[in-house]
Design a protein around this motif. Sequence first.
Motif, PDB file in Angstrom:
ATOM      1  N   HIS A 172     -46.087   4.201 -67.133  1.00 56.78           N
ATOM      2  CA  HIS A 172     -47.399   3.966 -67.724  1.00 56.78           C
ATOM      3  C   HIS A 172     -48.397   3.506 -66.656  1.00 56.78           C
ATOM      4  CE1 HIS A 172     -44.406   3.529 -70.929  1.00 56.78           C
ATOM      5  NE2 HIS A 172     -45.348   3.939 -71.758  1.00 56.78           N
ATOM      6  N   ASP A 173     -49.681   3.623 -66.990  1.00 55.00           N
ATOM      7  CA  ASP A 173     -50.759   3.149 -66.100  1.00 55.00           C
ATOM      8  C   ASP A 173     -50.627   3.718 -64.693  1.00 55.00           C
ATOM      9  OD1 ASP A 173     -51.831   1.524 -68.162  1.00 55.00           O
ATOM     10  OD2 ASP A 173     -50.358  -0.027 -67.706  1.00 55.00           O
ATOM     11  N   GLU A 199     -46.419  15.446 -67.908  1.00 56.21           N
ATOM     12  CA  GLU A 199     -47.478  14.583 -68.434  1.00 56.21           C
ATOM     13  C   GLU A 199     -47.134  14.145 -69.854  1.00 56.21           C
ATOM     14  OE1 GLU A 199     -51.269  16.518 -68.251  1.00 56.21           O
ATOM     15  OE2 GLU A 199     -50.845  17.438 -66.306  1.00 56.21           O
ATOM     16  N   PRO A 201     -49.411  13.179 -72.808  1.00 61.17           N
ATOM     17  CA  PRO A 201     -50.816  13.099 -73.210  1.00 61.17           C
ATOM     18  C   PRO A 201     -51.171  11.852 -74.005  1.00 61.17           C
ATOM     19  CG  PRO A 201     -49.920  15.284 -73.641  1.00 61.17           C
ATOM     20  CD  PRO A 201     -48.763  14.400 -73.309  1.00 61.17           C
ATOM     21  N   SER A 202     -50.178  11.217 -74.629  1.00 59.76           N
ATOM     22  CA  SER A 202     -50.463  10.038 -75.452  1.00 59.76           C
ATOM     23  C   SER A 202     -51.030   8.890 -74.627  1.00 59.76           C
ATOM     24  CB  SER A 202     -49.198   9.572 -76.176  1.00 59.76           C
ATOM     25  OG  SER A 202     -48.220   9.124 -75.256  1.00 59.76           O
ATOM     26  N   GLY A 204     -53.269   9.251 -72.209  1.00 57.81           N
ATOM     27  CA  GLY A 204     -54.635   9.529 -71.791  1.00 57.81           C
ATOM     28  C   GLY A 204     -54.720   9.962 -70.333  1.00 57.81           C
ATOM     29  N   TYR A 205     -55.964  10.147 -69.859  1.00 58.96           N
ATOM     30  CA  TYR A 205     -56.214  10.647 -68.507  1.00 58.96           C
ATOM     31  C   TYR A 205     -57.313   9.809 -67.846  1.00 58.96           C
ATOM     32  CZ  TYR A 205     -53.483  14.660 -70.005  1.00 58.96           C
ATOM     33  OH  TYR A 205     -52.462  15.457 -70.466  1.00 58.96           O
ATOM     34  N   ASP A 206     -57.252   9.730 -66.513  1.00 59.90           N
ATOM     35  CA  ASP A 206     -58.295   8.995 -65.803  1.00 59.90           C
ATOM     36  C   ASP A 206     -59.506   9.894 -65.585  1.00 59.90           C
ATOM     37  OD1 ASP A 206     -57.804  10.666 -63.615  1.00 59.90           O
ATOM     38  OD2 ASP A 206     -56.865   9.121 -62.389  1.00 59.90           O
ATOM     39  N   ARG A 207     -60.517   9.400 -64.902  1.00 59.90           N
ATOM     40  CA  ARG A 207     -61.764  10.143 -64.733  1.00 59.90           C
ATOM     41  C   ARG A 207     -61.605  11.386 -63.868  1.00 59.90           C
ATOM     42  NH1 ARG A 207     -65.111   5.804 -60.953  1.00 59.90           N
ATOM     43  NH2 ARG A 207     -63.643   5.770 -59.190  1.00 59.90           N
ATOM     44  N   PRO A 211     -53.022  12.276 -65.368  1.00 60.68           N
ATOM     45  CA  PRO A 211     -52.372  11.601 -66.495  1.00 60.68           C
ATOM     46  C   PRO A 211     -52.075  10.135 -66.185  1.00 60.68           C
ATOM     47  CG  PRO A 211     -50.805  13.000 -65.335  1.00 60.68           C
ATOM     48  CD  PRO A 211     -52.152  13.301 -64.755  1.00 60.68           C
ATOM     49  N   LYS A 212     -52.370   9.283 -67.141  1.00 59.80           N
ATOM     50  CA  LYS A 212     -52.054   7.865 -66.977  1.00 59.80           C
ATOM     51  C   LYS A 212     -50.597   7.566 -67.314  1.00 59.80           C
ATOM     52  CE  LYS A 212     -56.720   6.142 -68.010  1.00 59.80           C
ATOM     53  NZ  LYS A 212     -57.513   5.251 -68.895  1.00 59.80           N
ATOM     54  N   CYS A 213     -49.947   8.492 -67.992  1.00 63.47           N
ATOM     55  CA  CYS A 213     -48.547   8.300 -68.380  1.00 63.47           C
ATOM     56  C   CYS A 213     -47.768   9.572 -68.054  1.00 63.47           C
ATOM     57  CB  CYS A 213     -48.462   7.976 -69.867  1.00 63.47           C
ATOM     58  SG  CYS A 213     -46.792   7.667 -70.463  1.00 63.47           S
TER      59      CYS A 213
END
Length: 221
Positions: A172-173, A199, A201-202, A204-207, A211-213
């Motif tokens: 995560h993160d 990835e 998708p749950s 989310g994504y950074d700018r 993928p954040k996860c």
Amino acid sequence: MNNYYNKIKEDFLVEAPSLFRFGSINDGGYYLTPNTITSSHLLFSGGISSNLEFEYDIFRFNKHIEIVMVDPTVSGYKLILKGLARLFFKKPEKIRYIFNALIFNYLVRQKRCSHLKLWLKKPERIFKLIEGKVNSKSGILLKLDIEGSEYDFLDEITSNLKQFSALVFEFHDMHKHHKKVYDFIAMSRPQFSLVFIGENPSGGYDRNGQPKCIEITLERL
């Protein structure tokens, strides 16, 4: 590193033709080779929540493997209540909650399965929790999906790589910790190959669209 996902993929991912997904099709399932599962003697599963389909698949596929599940939030009673509440309020996945409640109640009644109602984070140690189940020929299949606390255990894992048959993570993160993940895979590389990265998708994504996860599988060479 603005493109950390592809960097990890390009530097480490190797092809594993016999890879199969065990557990859920979506979140909660993980890719492994059948040989890794049959050669493992213990599944240490950190993080269960409301989905035990991975643990159930491993239990059925390897008739001798012991399973240690660590999560203070889960119980058969809670899962049944969630399923009934979803049924009453006509929410999605109501049958899945009830199905997983049945799985949980079945597994915890088996001699080779145990459930620890603990938060898996510092100061807990993985090898302290499985003391007495580890020997010189250990083949521990490790799964960690503990909402960010997985980073607390990377040093312990890299110090005991010889004990593991495979390492399965939901990281995560990633936008904050991608260097830790990259370095961890690099340190594991002499003994393990990255056979899957995907990835989730749950998370989310950074700018930058990263993928954040992510989910990864490391299997022994």
